[in-house]
Scaffold this active site. Structure first.
Site, PDB file in Angstrom:
ATOM      1  N   ASN A 148      27.065  40.241  41.695  1.00 21.97           N
ATOM      2  CA  ASN A 148      27.689  41.228  40.867  1.00 21.97           C
ATOM      3  C   ASN A 148      27.139  40.979  39.384  1.00 21.97           C
ATOM      4  OD1 ASN A 148      29.842  43.177  40.193  1.00 21.97           O
ATOM      5  ND2 ASN A 148      30.899  41.740  38.898  1.00 21.97           N
ATOM      6  N   GLU A 151      32.900  47.796  37.702  1.00 24.96           N
ATOM      7  CA  GLU A 151      33.724  47.417  36.511  1.00 24.96           C
ATOM      8  C   GLU A 151      33.703  48.566  35.470  1.00 24.96           C
ATOM      9  OE1 GLU A 151      32.912  43.401  34.813  1.00 24.96           O
ATOM     10  OE2 GLU A 151      32.849  42.466  36.749  1.00 24.96           O
ATOM     11  N   ASP A 163      33.659  51.242  32.719  1.00 27.15           N
ATOM     12  CA  ASP A 163      34.235  51.787  31.632  1.00 27.15           C
ATOM     13  C   ASP A 163      33.172  52.395  30.741  1.00 27.15           C
ATOM     14  OD1 ASP A 163      33.269  49.333  30.587  1.00 27.15           O
ATOM     15  OD2 ASP A 163      35.152  48.348  30.273  1.00 27.15           O
ATOM     16  N   HIS A 166      29.464  48.420  32.501  1.00 29.01           N
ATOM     17  CA  HIS A 166      30.384  48.477  31.357  1.00 29.01           C
ATOM     18  C   HIS A 166      29.397  49.459  30.347  1.00 29.01           C
ATOM     19  CE1 HIS A 166      33.412  45.885  32.442  1.00 29.01           C
ATOM     20  NE2 HIS A 166      32.461  45.073  32.653  1.00 29.01           N
TER      21      HIS A 166
HETATM   22  O1  G2I Z   1      33.910  40.805  29.771  1.00 29.79           O
HETATM   23  C1  G2I Z   1      34.149  42.008  30.557  1.00 29.79           C
HETATM   24  C2  G2I Z   1      33.897  41.680  32.061  1.00 29.79           C
HETATM   25  C3  G2I Z   1      32.637  41.359  32.464  1.00 29.79           C
HETATM   26  N1  G2I Z   1      32.122  41.291  33.760  1.00 29.79           N
HETATM   27  C4  G2I Z   1      32.852  40.127  34.329  1.00 29.79           C
HETATM   28  C5  G2I Z   1      34.431  40.351  34.124  1.00 29.79           C
HETATM   29  O2  G2I Z   1      35.026  39.382  34.871  1.00 29.79           O
HETATM   30  C6  G2I Z   1      34.695  40.569  32.771  1.00 29.79           C
HETATM   31  O3  G2I Z   1      36.056  40.794  32.534  1.00 29.79           O
HETATM   32  C7  G2I Z   1      36.639  40.110  31.215  1.00 29.79           C
HETATM   33  C8  G2I Z   1      38.287  40.675  31.291  1.00 29.79           C
HETATM   34  O4  G2I Z   1      38.490  42.005  31.189  1.00 29.79           O
HETATM   35  C9  G2I Z   1      38.683  39.771  30.153  1.00 29.79           C
HETATM   36  O5  G2I Z   1      40.339  40.189  30.153  1.00 29.79           O
HETATM   37  O6  G2I Z   1      36.505  38.890  31.336  1.00 29.79           O
HETATM   38  C10 G2I Z   1      36.917  38.280  29.657  1.00 29.79           C
HETATM   39  C11 G2I Z   1      36.595  36.552  29.953  1.00 29.79           C
HETATM   40  O7  G2I Z   1      35.096  36.633  30.371  1.00 29.79           O
HETATM   41  C12 G2I Z   1      38.674  38.438  29.943  1.00 29.79           C
HETATM   42  O8  G2I Z   1      39.035  37.839  28.874  1.00 29.79           O
HETATM   43  C13 G2I Z   1      39.948  36.835  28.646  1.00 29.79           C
HETATM   44  C14 G2I Z   1      39.861  36.409  27.297  1.00 29.79           C
HETATM   45  O9  G2I Z   1      38.459  35.681  27.232  1.00 29.79           O
HETATM   46  C15 G2I Z   1      40.996  35.283  27.415  1.00 29.79           C
HETATM   47  O10 G2I Z   1      41.132  34.555  25.926  1.00 29.79           O
HETATM   48  C16 G2I Z   1      42.363  35.749  27.827  1.00 29.79           C
HETATM   49  O11 G2I Z   1      43.310  35.076  27.895  1.00 29.79           O
HETATM   50  O12 G2I Z   1      40.891  37.515  28.891  1.00 29.79           O
HETATM   51  C17 G2I Z   1      41.914  36.566  29.145  1.00 29.79           C
HETATM   52  C18 G2I Z   1      43.566  37.279  29.702  1.00 29.79           C
HETATM   53  O13 G2I Z   1      43.841  38.476  28.750  1.00 29.79           O
END
Ligand code: G2I
Length: 450
Positions: free
Chosen positions: A206, A272, A274, A243
């Site tokens: 991925n 993913e 958006d 994305h």
């Molecule tokens: O960055 C967007 C996505 C890119 N591809 C891999 C995915 O796994 C990724 O997802 C995002 C989440 O949507 C976010 O929610 O990954 C981030 C982290 O790399 C996530 O962010 C994290 C924050 O960094 C944390 O501070 C927070 O505690 O989300 C956590 C929960 O809200």
């Protein structure tokens, strides 16, 4: 694809079952064979043999506005953060599955398939792992893959075994990370460990910024998947995060990317999705592109409402913060229903002035022709449509040197040809130079009517 409980009896199948029952009762019935348009993303995608899913956050499962939309619209979920390494192994060899288990239980109770995300990734590592290197890290990573895939065995349909291992920019090579520094074979080692732990899960690679077919990163991932297939490394699918936020746009060659990977013998998933400001055209195009590629098995959006998005300021999703359907929702549902007007929801913006190309399917079958020492002919016959576009892929270093009875266009690599009907009939042909590879043969990737 395994058809899940929620969508097992589709409206079409219900219609057919009713017809069979009526015939058995001696009645004469007319069945048109037309599929009934679905009224939700999941049901409409299932009508097309696909899933439509969303990222889910365990922390939101107590929000009834959220779960109402989740349960109504989606038949697949991906835990947004709850299966990542920092969540599942916060201390080495102490595994923590509470939030991930909650999402899996919710999914199973509602007939949704689960994508596991993710087993090996340079980001969101627990601090104990961040400080590791060499064989200690390699072994810790493999142990993590084995333990987590074993815990969820039988409950996860697909695993993102490895996430985001390629570098951005022009080189097309691997991203530097502590995992990469354990040796270039870390990715295949992770896939083999995952296969051993859960032989029935589909194993995916991925990544993001792999949507544009001509980008070096896309080509780098393509070569890895091609190499894995040739050497028997267990890989079943490739996830395109898609994305289209933060400055990255939907590329016009997206369908070529999906079909080119599919031609390697893997399923492709949009994992993913958006899109900044949720433009109707781009959402419709992504949906039509997936539907045009037989091995594109489904679409997952990265959150339900704009307020649930990791990029909420860009309002990139299908539902607004109040949980109402946006215009992009209507466009996706209509595309899933193959251009029919969705029975619920009125578009809140005027319909676009450009009409998308018809995306009905046809069938193309290839027949081997004459073979010479350095080249061979192939002819392809199309049925089910009078005007069509057939996508054919060949294997490098082979090269198509001439064509007849159609109008070809080519992708940047020269390995993917789209042949359109030119009024000369249903059969076209082409000559392929072997260039040293005498065994590979062209593959039909897709046939699109219109
Ligand atoms: O960055 C967007 C996505 C890119 N591809 C891999 C995915 O796994 C990724 O997802 C995002 C989440 O949507 C976010 O929610 O990954 C981030 C982290 O790399 C996530 O962010 C994290 C924050 O960094 C944390 O501070 C927070 O505690 O989300 C956590 C929960 O809200």
């Amino acid at each position: 694809m395994t058809v899940n409980a929620k969508t097992r009896v589709t409206p079409r199948r219900a219609l057919l079952l009713g017809a069979v029952a009526a015939l058995a009762a001696g009645m004469v019935v007319g069945v048109t064979g037309a599929a009934q348009a679905g009224t939700t993303l999941g049901a409409s995608a299932a009508e097309k043999g696909r899933f439509f899913g969303t990222a889910v956050a365990a922390g939101r499962l107590g929000d009834s506005a959220y779960t109402t939309i989740l349960n109504r619209e989606f038949n697949q979920v991906t835990p947004e953060n709850e299966m990542k390494t920092d969540a599942t192994e916060p201390q080495q060899n102490q595994f923590s599955y509470g939030n991930a288990d909650r999402i899996v239980a919710h999914a199973r109770a509602n007939g949704m398939q689960v994508r596991g995300h993710t087993l090996a990734w340079h980001a969101q590592q627990p601090s104990w792992m961040q400080g590791m290197s060499g064989s200690t890290l390699r072994n810790a990573m493999l142990n993590h893959v084995t333990q987590v895939a074993t815990h969820f065995r039988g409950q996860v349909a697909w695993w993102d075994v490895v996430n985001e291992a390629f570098a951005d920019g022009g080189g097309g090579g691997r991203r530097d990370s502590n995992l990469q520094r354990t040796g270039n074979d870390w990715i295949e080692a992770a896939f083999r460990a995952a296969r051993a732990a859960d032989p029935n899960a589909q194993l995916c690679y991925n990544d993001y910024n792999t949507d544009n077919w001509t980008d070096a990163k896309t080509q780098g991932v393509y070569r890895m998947v091609q190499d894995f297939k040739q050497r028997g490394v267990p890989i079943d699918c490739v996830g395109f995060q898609s994305h289209f936020t933060g400055g990255s746009n939907y590329p016009s060659n997206y369908r070529t990317t999906l079909s080119s990977f599919a031609a390697l013998g893997v399923d492709v998933h949009i994992t993913e999705l958006d899109i900044r400001n949720a433009p109707v055209d781009a959402y419709r195009n992504v949906t039509n592109d997936c539907l045009a590629v037989a091995r594109c098995k489904g679409i997952t959006v990265w959150g339900i409402r704009d307020s649930d998005s990791w990029r909420s300021s860009e309002s990139p999703l299908l539902f607004n913060g109040s949980g109402q359907k946006k215009s992009a929702y209507d466009a996706v549902l209509a595309a899933l229903n193959n251009g029919t007007t969705p029975p619920t929801g009125t578009p809140t913006t005027p319909p676009p002035t450009t009409t998308p190309p018809p995306s009905g399917s046809c069938t193309a079958s290839a027949t081997p022709g004459q073979v010479w020492g350095d080249r061979y002919n192939t002819s392809v016959t199309v049925s089910g449509a009078s005007t069509w576009a057939v996508v054919v892929s060949i294997t490098s270093p082979q090269k198509i040197s001439s064509t007849w009875s159609g109008s070809p266009t080519w992708d940047g690599s020269g390995l993917v040809m789209t042949m359109r009907s030119n009024g000369s009939g249903d059969t076209f042909g082409f000559t392929t130079m072997m260039n040293g590879n005498s065994s590979a043969r062209p593959q039909i990737v897709s046939c699109t009517a219109g």
